[in-house]
Design an enzyme around this catalytic site. Structure first.
Site, PDB file in Angstrom:
ATOM      1  N   LYS A 127       0.859  -1.187   0.000  1.00  9.42           N
ATOM      2  CA  LYS A 127       0.000   0.000   0.000  1.00  9.42           C
ATOM      3  C   LYS A 127       0.886   1.224   0.000  1.00  9.42           C
ATOM      4  O   LYS A 127       2.023   1.173   0.490  1.00  9.42           O
ATOM      5  CB  LYS A 127      -0.881   0.022   1.264  1.00  9.42           C
ATOM      6  N   ASP A 167      -7.002   4.281  -4.563  1.00 11.30           N
ATOM      7  CA  ASP A 167      -7.673   4.119  -3.271  1.00 11.30           C
ATOM      8  C   ASP A 167      -8.304   5.488  -3.011  1.00 11.30           C
ATOM      9  O   ASP A 167      -8.568   6.235  -3.968  1.00 11.30           O
ATOM     10  CB  ASP A 167      -6.673   3.704  -2.176  1.00 11.30           C
TER      11      ASP A 167
HETATM   12  P1  NDP Z   1     -12.954   7.789  -2.938  1.00 13.94           P
HETATM   13  O1  NDP Z   1     -11.898   8.788  -2.714  1.00 13.94           O
HETATM   14  O2  NDP Z   1     -13.505   7.606  -4.291  1.00 13.94           O
HETATM   15  O3  NDP Z   1     -14.196   8.081  -1.968  1.00 13.94           O
HETATM   16  C1  NDP Z   1     -14.041   8.117  -0.590  1.00 13.94           C
HETATM   17  C2  NDP Z   1     -15.366   8.443   0.047  1.00 13.94           C
HETATM   18  O4  NDP Z   1     -15.265   8.253   1.458  1.00 13.94           O
HETATM   19  C3  NDP Z   1     -15.776   9.886  -0.155  1.00 13.94           C
HETATM   20  O5  NDP Z   1     -17.174   9.989  -0.165  1.00 13.94           O
HETATM   21  C4  NDP Z   1     -15.161  10.562   1.063  1.00 13.94           C
HETATM   22  O6  NDP Z   1     -15.773  11.777   1.427  1.00 13.94           O
HETATM   23  C5  NDP Z   1     -15.373   9.512   2.121  1.00 13.94           C
HETATM   24  N1  NDP Z   1     -14.318   9.631   3.143  1.00 13.94           N
HETATM   25  C6  NDP Z   1     -12.988   9.497   2.953  1.00 13.94           C
HETATM   26  N2  NDP Z   1     -12.306   9.720   4.073  1.00 13.94           N
HETATM   27  C7  NDP Z   1     -13.229   9.999   4.995  1.00 13.94           C
HETATM   28  C8  NDP Z   1     -13.147  10.310   6.368  1.00 13.94           C
HETATM   29  N3  NDP Z   1     -11.959  10.390   7.015  1.00 13.94           N
HETATM   30  N4  NDP Z   1     -14.316  10.525   7.029  1.00 13.94           N
HETATM   31  C9  NDP Z   1     -15.511  10.453   6.377  1.00 13.94           C
HETATM   32  N5  NDP Z   1     -15.636  10.159   5.070  1.00 13.94           N
HETATM   33  C10 NDP Z   1     -14.514   9.941   4.402  1.00 13.94           C
HETATM   34  O7  NDP Z   1     -12.370   6.415  -2.364  1.00 13.94           O
HETATM   35  P2  NDP Z   1     -12.859   4.919  -2.622  1.00 13.94           P
HETATM   36  O8  NDP Z   1     -14.323   4.875  -2.851  1.00 13.94           O
HETATM   37  O9  NDP Z   1     -11.960   4.322  -3.627  1.00 13.94           O
HETATM   38  O10 NDP Z   1     -12.503   4.239  -1.222  1.00 13.94           O
HETATM   39  C11 NDP Z   1     -13.441   4.107  -0.164  1.00 13.94           C
HETATM   40  C12 NDP Z   1     -13.015   2.995   0.767  1.00 13.94           C
HETATM   41  O11 NDP Z   1     -12.955   1.765   0.037  1.00 13.94           O
HETATM   42  C13 NDP Z   1     -11.620   3.160   1.397  1.00 13.94           C
HETATM   43  O12 NDP Z   1     -11.635   2.589   2.688  1.00 13.94           O
HETATM   44  C14 NDP Z   1     -10.734   2.319   0.489  1.00 13.94           C
HETATM   45  O13 NDP Z   1      -9.563   1.889   1.156  1.00 13.94           O
HETATM   46  C15 NDP Z   1     -11.677   1.165   0.186  1.00 13.94           C
HETATM   47  N6  NDP Z   1     -11.366   0.372  -1.000  1.00 13.94           N
HETATM   48  C16 NDP Z   1     -11.239   0.962  -2.231  1.00 13.94           C
HETATM   49  C17 NDP Z   1     -10.996   0.178  -3.342  1.00 13.94           C
HETATM   50  C18 NDP Z   1     -10.933   0.748  -4.714  1.00 13.94           C
HETATM   51  O14 NDP Z   1     -10.812  -0.029  -5.676  1.00 13.94           O
HETATM   52  N7  NDP Z   1     -11.057   2.048  -4.909  1.00 13.94           N
HETATM   53  C19 NDP Z   1     -10.798  -1.280  -3.230  1.00 13.94           C
HETATM   54  C20 NDP Z   1     -11.035  -1.803  -1.897  1.00 13.94           C
HETATM   55  C21 NDP Z   1     -11.276  -0.984  -0.840  1.00 13.94           C
HETATM   56  P3  NDP Z   1     -15.036  13.166   1.083  1.00 13.94           P
HETATM   57  O15 NDP Z   1     -15.213  13.359  -0.380  1.00 13.94           O
HETATM   58  O16 NDP Z   1     -15.774  14.167   1.900  1.00 13.94           O
HETATM   59  O17 NDP Z   1     -13.610  13.024   1.486  1.00 13.94           O
HETATM   60  O1  2IT Z   2      -7.856  -1.612  -0.946  1.00 10.44           O
HETATM   61  C1  2IT Z   2      -7.766  -2.077  -2.092  1.00 10.44           C
HETATM   62  O2  2IT Z   2      -7.859  -3.289  -2.313  1.00 10.44           O
HETATM   63  C2  2IT Z   2      -7.557  -1.139  -3.203  1.00 10.44           C
HETATM   64  N1  2IT Z   2      -7.506   0.062  -2.982  1.00 10.44           N
HETATM   65  C3  2IT Z   2      -7.377  -1.665  -4.606  1.00 10.44           C
HETATM   66  C4  2IT Z   2      -5.958  -2.087  -4.840  1.00 10.44           C
HETATM   67  C5  2IT Z   2      -5.621  -2.492  -6.260  1.00 10.44           C
HETATM   68  O3  2IT Z   2      -4.446  -2.809  -6.473  1.00 10.44           O
HETATM   69  O4  2IT Z   2      -6.495  -2.504  -7.125  1.00 10.44           O
END
Ligand code: NDP
Ligand code: 2IT
Length: 446
Positions: A127, A167
Site C-alpha cells: 500500500k 484508493d
Molecule cells: P474515494 O476517494 O472515491 O471516496 C471516498 C469516500 O469516502 C468519499 O465519499 C469521502 O468523502 C469519504 N471519506 C474518505 N475519508 C473519509 C473520512 N476520514 N471521514 C468520512 N468520510 C470519508 O475512495 P474509494 O471509494 O476508492 O474508497 C473508499 C473505501 O474503500 C476506502 O476505505 C478504500 O480503502 C476502500 N477500498 C477501495 C478500493 C478501490 O478499488 N477504490 C478497493 C477496496 C477498498 P469526502 O469526499 O468528503 O472526502
Molecule cells: O484496498 C484495495 O484493495 C484497493 N484500494 C485496490 C488495490 C488495487 O491494487 O487494485
C-alpha cells in the site's frame, strides 16, 4: 488470545510500532482469529511465520515537493509499504488524504496481503500514498503532485515487482498522470499501474469492480443464510468510487438504497438514491453530496457523517473509511433491525463494533473478503496487459463475479473447518493466511 507464541508476536508488534494504532488494530484482529490454525500447525510456528508476516519487507518514505498554482513550493510525505511478496509481485492501492500516516498505510498494506491471497490470483500485499489533500486543488496541481510522487516511486515499482492502483483520492485522473510520468522517466510502456484509462491499457469494469464485487460477495452471504437483496433497505456510507457502484449493483439486485454520505454529511432519499445523479455529481462535477437535495427535493441533507447509521436499514454497506462504525453506531444499527454489515471500505468497523455484530447474530462480511473485487479486477487488468489484449465488460464482470463467489466459499469453508461456522471474519483471515504462510515456509528464511 491464549496462545503464548501469538501473544509474544503481538507484544513485539506493539513494542516496535508504539505510535501505530491502526496497524496494531489490524494485526490484533488477524492474530486473534488465527489462534486455532497456530494450535494445529507447529510447523508454521517452527518457521516463525507469524513474526515474519507482521514485519513489512520494506518501508519506503520520501519527500514529495511540488509547485502550487501560486508558484509556491509545497512539501508532502510519500509512502510505499511493500509488505509481503510470497505469492506474487506487490499489489495495492495509493491513498491521497490529509489523514495518511505510516500507521494507516501499514494497516492497509497488512490487510492487502490476505485480501490478495483470497482473490486466488498471484499478488503480494502493498500500500502507499501521501498526506496530500486533493480537495480544492486544480487539475494542474494534481498533475504536478502526481508527477513528483512518481519521480521517486518509479524506481521501486515494475510490472513484475510492484503494481500500485487507486484508493481514497486516487482515481482515473491521478493514475493517468502517474502512468504518463513513469513512461517519461523510463521510456517504457509497461503495465505498472492498474485502474488505467480504457484507451491505454485499462480494464473494462475496473471502475465498477469494488462496488460490484462487494454486492456479489454480500449476495452470496445473504443467500447462504436464506436471504437476498430483493426488497431490502440499504444504507451506504461514502459517495466515492466504491459507494457509487455499490449503489448501482445493490439497486440492480432489487434493494432500495436510502442514504449516502461524504465527510461533511449524509443524504436520506426515501425514494431510493438516484445512481445517475450521484455519479454525475461526484465523478463529473466533483461536488459535495449535499448538492443532491437541490435536484431531489424529497431528499434530506444532514450535517455530520456518523448520523447515517441512525437511519433504519436491513443491510449496511460502509464504503468510506476506517473505523467509521464504532460501538455506539453498531448498537443503533442492531436496535433498528439491521441484520447484515458488509464492508466496502477497509477496516470500517472498530473491534467493539464487530463484537456488537456477533452479539446480535448479524451477518458480517469483513473488508478483506467483501471488497477484494477491486484488486481482483486489477489482477485481471495485469493479465490483459501481459497478454496484450483486452476483454469485454461482460467477460471481466463474469470473472469478477466468479472470484467473489469463490472468496465467499473459501471464507465459509474455513469458518466451518476451524469450528466457527458463520464467522466469515475468521474464515477470511484463515483462508487468506494459509496460502501465504505455506509459501513463506516453502521459500525458507527470507
Ligand atoms: P474515494 O476517494 O472515491 O471516496 C471516498 C469516500 O469516502 C468519499 O465519499 C469521502 O468523502 C469519504 N471519506 C474518505 N475519508 C473519509 C473520512 N476520514 N471521514 C468520512 N468520510 C470519508 O475512495 P474509494 O471509494 O476508492 O474508497 C473508499 C473505501 O474503500 C476506502 O476505505 C478504500 O480503502 C476502500 N477500498 C477501495 C478500493 C478501490 O478499488 N477504490 C478497493 C477496496 C477498498 P469526502 O469526499 O468528503 O472526502
Ligand atoms: O484496498 C484495495 O484493495 C484497493 N484500494 C485496490 C488495490 C488495487 O491494487 O487494485
Amino acid at each position: 488470545m491464549k496462545n503464548a507464541y501469538l501473544q509474544s508476536v503481538l507484544e513485539t508488534v506493539k513494542k516496535r510500532n508504539p505510535a501505530e494504532p491502526e496497524f496494531i488494530q489490524a494485526v490484533t484482529e488477524v492474530l486473534e482469529t488465527l489462534e486455532p490454525v497456530i494450535e494445529r500447525r507447529p510447523d508454521l510456528v517452527a518457521a516463525n511465520v507469524m513474526e515474519r508476516i507482521v514485519e513489512p519487507d520494506r518501508q519506503i518514505i520520501f519527500r514529495v515537493p511540488w509547485v502550487d498554482d501560486k508558484g509556491n513550493i509545497q512539501v508532502n510525505r510519500g509512502y510505499r509499504i511493500q509488505f509481503n511478496d510470497a505469492i506474487g509481485p506487490y499489489k495495492g492501492g495509493l491513498r491521497l488524504h490529509p489523514s495518511v500516516n505510516l500507521s494507516i498505510i501499514k494497516f492497509l498494506g497488512f490487510e492487502q496481503i490476505f485480501k490478495n491471497s483470497l482473490t486466488t490470483l498471484p499478488m503480494g500485499g502493498a500500500k502507499g500514498g501521501s498526506d496530500f489533500d486533493p480537495k480544492g486543488k486544480s487539475d494542474n496541481e494534481i498533475m504536478r503532485f502526481c508527477q513528483s510522487f512518481i519521480n521517486e516511486l518509479y524506481r521501486h515499482i515494475g510490472k513484475d515487482i510492484d503494481v500500485p492502483a487507486g484508493d481514497i483520492g486516487v482515481g482515473g485522473r491521478e493514475i493517468g498522470y502517474m502512468f504518463g510520468q513513469y513512461k517519461k522517466l523510463t521510456g517504457e510502456w509497461s503495465g505498472i499501474l492498474t485502474g488505467k484509462g480504457i484507451p491505454y491499457g485499462g480494464s473494462l469494469a475496473r471502475t465498477e469492480a469494488t462496488g460490484y464485487g462487494l454486492c456479489y460477495f454480500t449476495d452470496e452471504m445473504l443467500r447462504a443464510n436464506g436471504k437476498s437483496f430483493e426488497g431490502q433497505t440499504v444504507v451506504i456510507s461514502g459517495s466515492g468510487n466504491v459507494a457509487i457502484y455499490a449503489l448501482q449493483k445493490a439497486t440492480q439486485l432489487g434493494a432500495k438504497v436510502v442514504a449516502m454520505s461524504d465527510s461533511n454529511g449524509y443524504i436520506y432519499d426515501p425514494n431510493g438514491v438516484d445512481f445517475a445523479a450521484v455519479k454525475q455529481l461526484k465523478e463529473v462535477e466533483r461536488k459535495r453530496i449535499k448538492e443532491y437535495v437541490a435536484t431531489h427535493p424529497q431528499a434530506e441533507y444532514h450535517e455530520g457523517c456518523s448520523g447515517i447509521w441512525t437511519i433504519p436499514c436491513d443491510i449496511a454497506l460502509p464504503c468510506a473509511t476506517q473505523n467509521e462504525i464504532n460501538k455506539e453506531s453498531a448498537e443503533i444499527l442492531a436496535k433498528n433491525g439491521c441484520y447484515c454489515v458488509s464492508e466496502g471500505a477497509n477496516m470500517p468497523s472498530t473491534p467493539e463494533a464487530i463484537e456488537v455484530y456477533f452479539a446480535n447474530k448479524m451477518l458480517y462480511g469483513p473488508a478483506k473478503a467483501a471488497n477484494a473485487g477491486g484488486v481482483a479486477t486489477s489482477g485481471l487488468e495485469m493479465c490483459q496487459n501481459s497478454a496484450r489484449l483486452s476483454w469485454t465488460f461482460e467477460e471481466v464482470d463474469g470473472k469478477l463475479h466468479g472470484i467473489m463467489k469463490s472468496i465467499f466459499a473459501a471464507c465459509d469453508a474455513a469458518s466451518k473447518e476451524y469450528g466457527m461456522p458463520g464467522n466469515y471474519m475468521a474464515g477470511a483471515n484463515i483462508a487468506g493466511f494459509l496460502k501465504v504462510a505455506e509459501s513463506m515456509k516453502a521459500q525458507g528464511c527470507v
